[in-house]
Every structure is written in C-alpha cells, then in structure tokens.
Design an enzyme around this catalytic site. Structure first.
Site, PDB file in Angstrom:
ATOM      1  N   LYS A  34       0.835  -1.215   0.000  1.00  0.00           N
ATOM      2  CA  LYS A  34       0.000   0.000   0.000  1.00  0.00           C
ATOM      3  C   LYS A  34       0.863   1.256   0.000  1.00  0.00           C
ATOM      4  O   LYS A  34       0.649   2.163  -0.801  1.00  0.00           O
ATOM      5  CB  LYS A  34      -0.905  -0.003   1.246  1.00  0.00           C
ATOM      6  CG  LYS A  34      -1.584   1.340   1.486  1.00  0.00           C
ATOM      7  CD  LYS A  34      -2.505   1.317   2.681  1.00  0.00           C
ATOM      8  CE  LYS A  34      -1.894   1.676   3.996  1.00  0.00           C
ATOM      9  NZ  LYS A  34      -1.620   3.110   4.211  1.00  0.00           N
ATOM     10  N   ASN A  35       1.827   1.312   0.903  1.00  0.00           N
ATOM     11  CA  ASN A  35       2.565   2.570   1.065  1.00  0.00           C
ATOM     12  C   ASN A  35       3.618   2.794  -0.017  1.00  0.00           C
ATOM     13  O   ASN A  35       4.306   3.817  -0.018  1.00  0.00           O
ATOM     14  CB  ASN A  35       3.166   2.658   2.469  1.00  0.00           C
ATOM     15  CG  ASN A  35       2.071   2.871   3.509  1.00  0.00           C
ATOM     16  OD1 ASN A  35       0.928   3.206   3.166  1.00  0.00           O
ATOM     17  ND2 ASN A  35       2.403   2.654   4.772  1.00  0.00           N
ATOM     18  N   ARG A 105      -5.066  10.578   3.774  1.00  0.00           N
ATOM     19  CA  ARG A 105      -4.046  11.622   3.918  1.00  0.00           C
ATOM     20  C   ARG A 105      -2.984  11.543   2.827  1.00  0.00           C
ATOM     21  O   ARG A 105      -2.384  12.549   2.464  1.00  0.00           O
ATOM     22  CB  ARG A 105      -3.343  11.487   5.270  1.00  0.00           C
ATOM     23  CG  ARG A 105      -4.247  11.585   6.444  1.00  0.00           C
ATOM     24  CD  ARG A 105      -3.446  11.378   7.709  1.00  0.00           C
ATOM     25  NE  ARG A 105      -2.398  12.384   7.812  1.00  0.00           N
ATOM     26  CZ  ARG A 105      -2.573  13.603   8.290  1.00  0.00           C
ATOM     27  NH1 ARG A 105      -3.742  13.953   8.757  1.00  0.00           N
ATOM     28  NH2 ARG A 105      -1.580  14.464   8.322  1.00  0.00           N
ATOM     29  N   CYS A 129      -5.949  13.500  12.680  1.00  0.00           N
ATOM     30  CA  CYS A 129      -5.925  12.082  12.328  1.00  0.00           C
ATOM     31  C   CYS A 129      -6.051  11.272  13.608  1.00  0.00           C
ATOM     32  O   CYS A 129      -5.656  11.733  14.676  1.00  0.00           O
ATOM     33  CB  CYS A 129      -4.608  11.781  11.624  1.00  0.00           C
ATOM     34  SG  CYS A 129      -4.298  10.052  11.354  1.00  0.00           S
ATOM     35  N   ARG A 134      -0.053  14.758  12.986  1.00  0.00           N
ATOM     36  CA  ARG A 134       0.423  14.534  11.617  1.00  0.00           C
ATOM     37  C   ARG A 134       0.415  15.784  10.726  1.00  0.00           C
ATOM     38  O   ARG A 134      -0.282  15.837   9.708  1.00  0.00           O
ATOM     39  CB  ARG A 134      -0.358  13.392  10.945  1.00  0.00           C
ATOM     40  CG  ARG A 134      -0.242  12.115  11.718  1.00  0.00           C
ATOM     41  CD  ARG A 134      -0.942  10.969  11.043  1.00  0.00           C
ATOM     42  NE  ARG A 134      -0.209  10.414   9.907  1.00  0.00           N
ATOM     43  CZ  ARG A 134      -0.670   9.446   9.137  1.00  0.00           C
ATOM     44  NH1 ARG A 134      -1.849   8.929   9.356  1.00  0.00           N
ATOM     45  NH2 ARG A 134       0.051   8.992   8.148  1.00  0.00           N
ATOM     46  N   ASP A 318       3.907   0.792  12.145  1.00  0.00           N
ATOM     47  CA  ASP A 318       2.757   0.104  11.561  1.00  0.00           C
ATOM     48  C   ASP A 318       2.632  -1.353  12.023  1.00  0.00           C
ATOM     49  O   ASP A 318       1.692  -2.048  11.615  1.00  0.00           O
ATOM     50  CB  ASP A 318       2.831   0.143  10.018  1.00  0.00           C
ATOM     51  CG  ASP A 318       2.630   1.548   9.481  1.00  0.00           C
ATOM     52  OD1 ASP A 318       2.146   2.412  10.231  1.00  0.00           O
ATOM     53  OD2 ASP A 318       2.972   1.793   8.303  1.00  0.00           O
ATOM     54  N   ARG A 410      -9.029  -0.388   3.750  1.00  0.00           N
ATOM     55  CA  ARG A 410      -8.109   0.609   3.190  1.00  0.00           C
ATOM     56  C   ARG A 410      -6.741   0.003   2.936  1.00  0.00           C
ATOM     57  O   ARG A 410      -6.027   0.463   2.032  1.00  0.00           O
ATOM     58  CB  ARG A 410      -7.930   1.774   4.171  1.00  0.00           C
ATOM     59  CG  ARG A 410      -9.158   2.622   4.322  1.00  0.00           C
ATOM     60  CD  ARG A 410      -8.850   3.805   5.181  1.00  0.00           C
ATOM     61  NE  ARG A 410      -7.668   4.481   4.667  1.00  0.00           N
ATOM     62  CZ  ARG A 410      -6.978   5.393   5.326  1.00  0.00           C
ATOM     63  NH1 ARG A 410      -7.345   5.768   6.520  1.00  0.00           N
ATOM     64  NH2 ARG A 410      -5.919   5.956   4.792  1.00  0.00           N
TER      65      ARG A 410
HETATM   66  N1  EPU Z   1       5.802  14.980  10.686  1.00  0.00           N
HETATM   67  C1  EPU Z   1       5.927  16.316  10.951  1.00  0.00           C
HETATM   68  N2  EPU Z   1       5.848  17.202   9.897  1.00  0.00           N
HETATM   69  C2  EPU Z   1       5.662  16.781   8.618  1.00  0.00           C
HETATM   70  C3  EPU Z   1       5.534  15.404   8.356  1.00  0.00           C
HETATM   71  C4  EPU Z   1       5.616  14.519   9.418  1.00  0.00           C
HETATM   72  O1  EPU Z   1       6.098  16.726  12.087  1.00  0.00           O
HETATM   73  O2  EPU Z   1       5.593  17.637   7.719  1.00  0.00           O
HETATM   74  C5  EPU Z   1       5.879  14.011  11.810  1.00  0.00           C
HETATM   75  C6  EPU Z   1       4.570  13.235  12.015  1.00  0.00           C
HETATM   76  O3  EPU Z   1       3.649  13.960  12.783  1.00  0.00           O
HETATM   77  C7  EPU Z   1       5.060  11.975  12.702  1.00  0.00           C
HETATM   78  C8  EPU Z   1       6.440  11.766  12.061  1.00  0.00           C
HETATM   79  O4  EPU Z   1       6.798  12.986  11.461  1.00  0.00           O
HETATM   80  O5  EPU Z   1       5.204  12.172  14.070  1.00  0.00           O
HETATM   81  C9  EPU Z   1       6.502  10.683  11.028  1.00  0.00           C
HETATM   82  O6  EPU Z   1       5.403  10.790  10.139  1.00  0.00           O
HETATM   83  P1  EPU Z   1       5.547  10.499   8.581  1.00  0.00           P
HETATM   84  O7  EPU Z   1       5.447  11.776   7.832  1.00  0.00           O
HETATM   85  O8  EPU Z   1       6.742   9.646   8.338  1.00  0.00           O
HETATM   86  O9  EPU Z   1       4.239   9.645   8.313  1.00  0.00           O
HETATM   87  P2  EPU Z   1       3.461   9.642   6.961  1.00  0.00           P
HETATM   88  O10 EPU Z   1       4.394   9.846   5.845  1.00  0.00           O
HETATM   89  O11 EPU Z   1       2.275  10.519   7.064  1.00  0.00           O
HETATM   90  C10 EPU Z   1       3.756   7.096   6.401  1.00  0.00           C
HETATM   91  C11 EPU Z   1       2.852   5.928   6.171  1.00  0.00           C
HETATM   92  C12 EPU Z   1       2.210   5.535   7.505  1.00  0.00           C
HETATM   93  C13 EPU Z   1       3.351   5.179   8.465  1.00  0.00           C
HETATM   94  C14 EPU Z   1       4.314   6.349   8.617  1.00  0.00           C
HETATM   95  C15 EPU Z   1       5.515   6.045   9.468  1.00  0.00           C
HETATM   96  C16 EPU Z   1       2.149   6.236   3.888  1.00  0.00           C
HETATM   97  C17 EPU Z   1       1.059   6.547   2.916  1.00  0.00           C
HETATM   98  N3  EPU Z   1       1.839   6.282   5.191  1.00  0.00           N
HETATM   99  O12 EPU Z   1       2.931   8.150   6.910  1.00  0.00           O
HETATM  100  O13 EPU Z   1       1.418   4.394   7.255  1.00  0.00           O
HETATM  101  O14 EPU Z   1       2.798   4.866   9.736  1.00  0.00           O
HETATM  102  O15 EPU Z   1       4.787   6.749   7.312  1.00  0.00           O
HETATM  103  O16 EPU Z   1       6.206   4.951   8.972  1.00  0.00           O
HETATM  104  O17 EPU Z   1       3.254   5.911   3.489  1.00  0.00           O
HETATM  105  C18 EPU Z   1      -0.324   2.861   7.691  1.00  0.00           C
HETATM  106  O18 EPU Z   1       0.016   2.273   6.644  1.00  0.00           O
HETATM  107  O19 EPU Z   1      -1.150   2.377   8.507  1.00  0.00           O
HETATM  108  C19 EPU Z   1       0.264   4.156   7.986  1.00  0.00           C
HETATM  109  C20 EPU Z   1      -0.249   5.000   8.883  1.00  0.00           C
END
Ligand code: EPU
Length: 431
Positions: A34-35, A105, A129, A134, A318, A410
């Site tokens: 998925k990711n 998202r 969220c 996030r 995850d 999802r």
């Molecule tokens: N963060 C910030 N500012 C930003 C972006 C992120 O402070 O601009 C913080 C977030 O709040 C969090 C940390 O950085 O505390 C890490 O978040 P990240 O941005 O890495 O998460 P994401 O990219 O939104 C992806 C996966 C998630 C997975 C996380 C961590 C996708 C589509 N989603 O989310 O997947 O948990 O990385 O590995 O790739 C899931 O599949 O169930 C899922 C939630």
C-alpha cells in the site's frame, strides 16, 4: 477495454465475525505494498507518457487514489489483473479536494508532482488524524526552499512555481511521505537537490527506483542522504510495486499468536529484519527463502517481547498494534513503546474489553500476558489497530465482532479470504 475502479461494493458498516481458537496453518501470497503504490500512482503525474503499474493491491486507498487522479482528468485503465495504466497527459485540473484528502491523507502526495510538472497545485490540508496530529509543514517548507510560492487559504495549500530549483533540504524529522513528496518534486527541478535526514523506508526506495526507471537521476535512496539531479522530462514506463512488508508482518504475528505454522509467499524477507528478530524473541521458528518466510510456533504460546518503534530500519510503527496483541496473550510481561505518533494506542482499550491486562504509561503499552482472551464486540479507529483486533480475535475464546472495518479495507487486501485460507474462522457480514 476500459475498466474504471468503481466504488467498492463492500459497505462502510460491514463487520467481521471471528471465532477464535484455531492455530493458523497453510500458505498465502502477499500483495503489493500500500505505502509504495500510493506514492507511485501520484508519481505517474510526472511522466510525459502512459505509465503502467502492476502488483497493485485491491485496497480502498488505491480506489481513492484512482478517483483522485480521475477527478483531475487523468485517463486511467484498470485491467482484470489490477494493472493500472495511467495517462497523465489528459490532466485538466490540479486540485486534490477535501472530500478525498479527508478519507486518505496520502492524497498530499500529488502536491510535489503537480507543482514540479505543471507549476501549480491546490491540495486540501489533511487536518487531524486518529493516530496523531500529523502535520505536513515539512512538505511545505521543502517545496518553499525549492522556490515554490505557497499560501494556505480556506483549508487548502495553494502552490505555484515557474520551475522548481534544486536546494539543500535538511528534514527536522524523518518523514516518509514528506521525503517522497520532495523527492518527486526534485526530479524535474533545475539543478541538484540534496535531502538530508531522509526517510529510509523500503517504500521510498521503491518510489526512487520507479522514478529512475522513468529517467530521473536519484542516488542514495535508502540512506539518510538522497541526491537528485533534476532532469527536463520523465518518460512513461511499466513498473511492478514491491511486496507489502506490513501485510507480511501482520500475518506472521497472526500465526505466532495462534501457535500456528504459515508460509507467506511473494514477499521480501530482507525488508522485515526488525520484525523477524522480535518474532524469534517471541519463540517462533523462522525460515527464510528469497521471496518467502515460514513461521512455525509448534503449538507454543509466545513469549512477551519488548518493542520500540522508530523510522526504518528500526521497528515499524505500523507493526506495534499487532505486537501488542501478541504481548497480551504471551507468557510474561511485555512492553511496546510508540515513538513515531503520539496517539497510536486506540486498540489498547478494546483489548482490555477482551480481557487483556494492558495499560498505557506515557508512550508505552505495558502488558502482563493472560492465557485467554474472550471474544467481544470491538472497533478501531485506524488501520493497524483494526488489524490487531482481528488478530486478537483469532486467539480469543468465542466470538469477536470487529466493527468499522472500512479501516481494514483501506490497507489489507481480502483479509478474511487470506485468513480463511489459513484455517481461521472469519466471515464478513454486511449491515
Ligand atoms: N511529521 C511532521 N511534519 C511533517 C511530516 C511529518 O512533524 O511535515 C511528523 C509526524 O507527525 C510523525 C512523524 O513525522 O510524528 C513521522 O510521520 P511520517 O510523515 O513519516 O508519516 P506519513 O508519511 O504521514 C507514512 C505511512 C504511515 C506510516 C508512517 C511512518 C504512507 C502513505 N503512510 O505516513 O502508514 O505509519 O509513514 O512509517 O506511506 C499505515 O500504513 O497504517 C500508515 C499510517
């Protein structure tokens, strides 16, 4: 023949009914990640010709992404094997509306490609969220450093740029989709972009491999420093998405918790080192092949483990809910510490309702394993928490009813079919 993804017939209010107590036994195939598929589908917007993506999992998040691209005017063809052909050149609108972003998202991933290829984008801010605040500030800051003009108005990110410029980007926090958005934007920027403190997740590497196949010049993906030499255009290609390491880990934990024995095929064991270490700590006998993993618990109850989440290659956030499920029925006391998101223990209270001895102290879920859980009616507010409750249901006495399973749809392809194939007693009912 043109087949569009249509809305899934599965109703939002479907439930899963699980009758626990049987060890899982058998073999299943793992779907595409998925990711990885979500950023790759967003990345197709960068191309100057049609792109075909294969090994696409049948997930609601993929349907949402297809709807999002379709709403922009992008031509999409989905065949019966779920290869998706995207012709980005038919694009007419450059907007990701709130209705779609609020359900997924990852829609934010169109921001970088739209800006880099078409010089403009309007993307709804994702908002709050269930698992944490996030924010997407690092996506925005990075694009601004590359010369984009960005305003936030009425809940939308309004971005424009003539041509993005390469820049040195030092990420304050490791962010997966943040790295992916900036990586995609940098491919068509003028000059060199360096992303420091980049996410090293395998899905980032898969996206970089895809972009390089299209003609991008990216090096260092999978390390904390990614370098991108901007090019003038990217071409259409065919690309196969990598296997889902989180789906893989989820089934391995499901087997471990039931004392079972399973083989997961079409996966990549190299992506699961930190998870495999913890399964071995729990007492599982694990054998690895090139593209398969066999887990045998030999009928034993797992030992409790200590898990601390952090960005890859450390233990994935995850997978923590699934290991909490393991700990609540394991022998001994266990702990699961969540370091990535601030509110990712929604499953704990539901597990307590099933008889688990678990409490959250700060960032840690502390468990004292019980021999038996009891089936109950439970629900979860995010994808992995829902998976953990299904897993708990597989080992509980009696019937567990998992509500609000649209979260599961999802991110897990045909979960009830795969678990049934392994001998689990699980069925979906439409409400
Ligand atoms: N963060 C910030 N500012 C930003 C972006 C992120 O402070 O601009 C913080 C977030 O709040 C969090 C940390 O950085 O505390 C890490 O978040 P990240 O941005 O890495 O998460 P994401 O990219 O939104 C992806 C996966 C998630 C997975 C996380 C961590 C996708 C589509 N989603 O989310 O997947 O948990 O990385 O590995 O790739 C899931 O599949 O169930 C899922 C939630």
């Amino acid at each position: 023949m043109r087949i569009f993804f249509c809305n899934d017939s599965r109703d939002l209010m479907d439930k899963l009914i699980i009758n626990g107590g049987r060890p899982l036994d058998g073999a299943i195939r793992i779907s595409g990640a998925k990711n990885a598929v979500l950023p790759i589908l967003a990345g197709t917007l960068l191309a100057e010709g049609p792109v075909t993506v294969s090994n696409v999992p049948h997930l609601n998040d993929v349907t949402t992404t297809v709807s999002l691209l379709g709403r922009m005017g992008v031509d999409l063809v989905v065949d019966e094997k779920l290869n998706i052909e995207v012709d980005p050149q038919t694009i007419k609108e450059f907007c990701a509306p709130y209705e779609l972003v609020k359900t997924m998202r990852a829609s934010i991933l169109v921001l970088g490609p739209l800006l880099a290829r078409y010089g403009r984008a309007e993307v709804s801010l994702p908002g709050g969220c269930a698992i944490g605040s996030r924010p997407v500030d690092l996506h925005i800051k990075g694009l601004q450093a590359m010369g984009a003009e960005i305003d936030v108005q009425n809940g939308y990110i309004l971005a424009k740029a003539k041509r993005l410029r390469g820049a040195k980007l030092v990420m304050d926090t490791v962010t997966v989709t943040g790295t992916e958005n900036l990586l995609m934007a940098a491919t068509l920027a003028e000059g060199e972009t360096i992303i420091e403190n980049a996410a090293r997740e395998p899905e980032v590497v898969d996206l970089a491999d895809f972009l390089n196949k299209m003609g991008a010049q990216i090096s260092g993906a999978g390390t904390p420093t990614i370098t991108v030499k901007g090019v003038d255009s990217l071409k259409g290609v065919r690309y196969r998405v990598l296997p889902d390491r989180i789906e893989t880990g989820t089934y391995l934990v499901a087997a471990a918790i039931t004392g079972g024995r399973i083989k997961v095929k079409d996966t990549d064991p190299k992506l699961l080192d930190s998870v495999i270490v913890k399964l071995r700590d729990a007492g599982a006998k694990i054998t690895l092949g090139d593209d398969w993993i066999e887990l045998d618990m030999q009928g034993r109850r797992p030992q409790a483990v200590t898990v601390k989440t952090a960005p890859y290659p450390a233990f994935p956030t995850d997978m923590q809910a699934q290991f909490t499920a393991l700990n609540v029925v394991a022998e001994g006391t266990g702990s699961v510490t969540e370091n990535v998101f601030e509110n990712r223990f929604m499953h704990v209270q539901e597990m307590q309702r099933m008889g688990a001895d678990v409490r959250v102290e700060g960032k840690t879920a502390l468990t004292r394993g019980v021999k038996n859980l009891n089936g109950a009616q439970v629900m979860a507010t995010d994808l992995r928490a829902s998976a953990s409750l299904i897993i708990a249901g597989l080992v509980a006495n009696g019937e567990t009813v998992v509500d609000r399973i649209y979260h599961i749809d999802r991110g897990y392809e045909a979960i009830e079919e795969k678990l049934s194939q392994l001998g689990g007693k699980i069925r979906r009912i439409a409400v």
